[in-house]
Design a protein around this motif. Sequence first.
Motif, PDB file in Angstrom:
ATOM      1  N   ARG A  68     -12.381 -10.102  49.600  1.00 54.20           N
ATOM      2  CA  ARG A  68     -11.803  -9.050  50.525  1.00 54.20           C
ATOM      3  C   ARG A  68     -12.520  -7.971  50.433  1.00 54.20           C
ATOM      4  O   ARG A  68     -12.973  -7.147  51.343  1.00 54.20           O
ATOM      5  CB  ARG A  68     -10.384  -8.806  50.641  1.00 54.20           C
ATOM      6  CG  ARG A  68      -9.650  -7.854  51.456  1.00 54.20           C
ATOM      7  CD  ARG A  68      -8.037  -7.958  51.342  1.00 54.20           C
ATOM      8  NE  ARG A  68      -7.599  -9.097  51.974  1.00 54.20           N
ATOM      9  CZ  ARG A  68      -6.780  -9.798  51.583  1.00 54.20           C
ATOM     10  NH1 ARG A  68      -6.571  -9.971  50.088  1.00 54.20           N
ATOM     11  NH2 ARG A  68      -6.382 -10.932  52.290  1.00 54.20           N
ATOM     12  N   ASP A 120     -15.340  -6.065  52.941  1.00 55.51           N
ATOM     13  CA  ASP A 120     -14.583  -4.744  53.736  1.00 55.51           C
ATOM     14  C   ASP A 120     -15.394  -4.572  55.129  1.00 55.51           C
ATOM     15  O   ASP A 120     -16.455  -3.749  54.829  1.00 55.51           O
ATOM     16  CB  ASP A 120     -14.064  -3.880  52.812  1.00 55.51           C
ATOM     17  CG  ASP A 120     -13.384  -2.649  53.463  1.00 55.51           C
ATOM     18  OD1 ASP A 120     -13.123  -2.726  54.623  1.00 55.51           O
ATOM     19  OD2 ASP A 120     -13.150  -1.787  52.759  1.00 55.51           O
ATOM     20  N   PRO A 121     -14.745  -4.751  56.313  1.00 53.81           N
ATOM     21  CA  PRO A 121     -15.459  -4.175  57.325  1.00 53.81           C
ATOM     22  C   PRO A 121     -15.505  -2.765  57.447  1.00 53.81           C
ATOM     23  O   PRO A 121     -16.475  -2.212  58.352  1.00 53.81           O
ATOM     24  CB  PRO A 121     -14.849  -4.700  58.559  1.00 53.81           C
ATOM     25  CG  PRO A 121     -13.310  -4.912  57.959  1.00 53.81           C
ATOM     26  CD  PRO A 121     -13.401  -5.193  56.501  1.00 53.81           C
ATOM     27  N   GLU A 122     -14.863  -1.880  56.808  1.00 53.99           N
ATOM     28  CA  GLU A 122     -14.906  -0.463  56.655  1.00 53.99           C
ATOM     29  C   GLU A 122     -15.881   0.113  55.770  1.00 53.99           C
ATOM     30  O   GLU A 122     -16.043   1.184  55.886  1.00 53.99           O
ATOM     31  CB  GLU A 122     -13.554   0.042  56.473  1.00 53.99           C
ATOM     32  CG  GLU A 122     -12.351  -0.412  57.723  1.00 53.99           C
ATOM     33  CD  GLU A 122     -12.773   0.001  59.150  1.00 53.99           C
ATOM     34  OE1 GLU A 122     -13.055   1.024  59.165  1.00 53.99           O
ATOM     35  OE2 GLU A 122     -12.583  -0.806  59.812  1.00 53.99           O
ATOM     36  N   SER A 146     -10.593 -15.983  57.293  1.00 51.06           N
ATOM     37  CA  SER A 146     -10.179 -14.893  58.112  1.00 51.06           C
ATOM     38  C   SER A 146     -10.933 -13.679  57.488  1.00 51.06           C
ATOM     39  O   SER A 146     -11.387 -12.822  58.153  1.00 51.06           O
ATOM     40  CB  SER A 146      -8.588 -14.774  57.872  1.00 51.06           C
ATOM     41  OG  SER A 146      -8.284 -13.463  58.505  1.00 51.06           O
ATOM     42  N   ILE A 147     -11.147 -13.563  56.176  1.00 52.11           N
ATOM     43  CA  ILE A 147     -11.712 -12.461  55.442  1.00 52.11           C
ATOM     44  C   ILE A 147     -13.249 -12.509  55.853  1.00 52.11           C
ATOM     45  O   ILE A 147     -13.959 -11.379  56.068  1.00 52.11           O
ATOM     46  CB  ILE A 147     -11.404 -12.601  54.095  1.00 52.11           C
ATOM     47  CG1 ILE A 147     -10.074 -12.144  53.851  1.00 52.11           C
ATOM     48  CG2 ILE A 147     -12.226 -11.577  53.166  1.00 52.11           C
ATOM     49  CD1 ILE A 147      -9.441 -12.617  52.232  1.00 52.11           C
ATOM     50  N   GLN A 195     -13.842 -11.008  59.311  1.00 52.58           N
ATOM     51  CA  GLN A 195     -13.434  -9.583  59.572  1.00 52.58           C
ATOM     52  C   GLN A 195     -14.594  -8.857  59.912  1.00 52.58           C
ATOM     53  O   GLN A 195     -14.715  -8.016  60.905  1.00 52.58           O
ATOM     54  CB  GLN A 195     -12.637  -8.995  58.331  1.00 52.58           C
ATOM     55  CG  GLN A 195     -11.200  -9.568  58.432  1.00 52.58           C
ATOM     56  CD  GLN A 195     -10.395  -9.130  59.739  1.00 52.58           C
ATOM     57  OE1 GLN A 195     -10.318  -8.043  60.073  1.00 52.58           O
ATOM     58  NE2 GLN A 195      -9.765 -10.243  60.481  1.00 52.58           N
ATOM     59  N   LEU A 204     -16.480  -8.959  63.566  1.00 50.16           N
ATOM     60  CA  LEU A 204     -15.849  -8.483  64.631  1.00 50.16           C
ATOM     61  C   LEU A 204     -16.724  -7.397  65.149  1.00 50.16           C
ATOM     62  O   LEU A 204     -16.731  -7.097  66.233  1.00 50.16           O
ATOM     63  CB  LEU A 204     -14.402  -7.817  64.549  1.00 50.16           C
ATOM     64  CG  LEU A 204     -13.526  -8.973  64.155  1.00 50.16           C
ATOM     65  CD1 LEU A 204     -12.161  -8.378  63.699  1.00 50.16           C
ATOM     66  CD2 LEU A 204     -13.314  -9.779  65.311  1.00 50.16           C
TER      67      LEU A 204
END
Length: 120
Positions: free
Chosen positions: A38, A42-44, A67-68, A71, A74
């Motif tokens: 995760r 981290d997409p951020e 799901s991770i 992310q 997207l």
Amino acid sequence: MDPENAEPRSHVEMRSERETRVVVMTGEFDIENVSELRAALDPETPGIARFVLDVSGVTFADSTALSIMLQPALNRPVVLVGEVPDRLARLLEITGADLAFAFAPTMAEALATTLPRTRR
């Protein structure tokens, strides 16, 4: 087995090369051990234009791990590198998640490939 001395079931290596975050996944990934994954995906994360994931060492991934992995896809390209193990390939196929990723046979090709940016 003593849990404190047990070998970890998963391992994540991470490095950044210019605007690319390279993540090497090894072992089993499920709801109990995805914190490193995760953080790596981290997409951020600022300054990262794409993610490159070496998944050739993944022996198991559940829906939480998937799901991770999805992310960052997207809003930026995510490239899966190497031979995708059968179990992971099947998970990607039955969920349709394979459509969210680009694929490259080698790390060198993944890093050299120019990919279109996805929606932001």
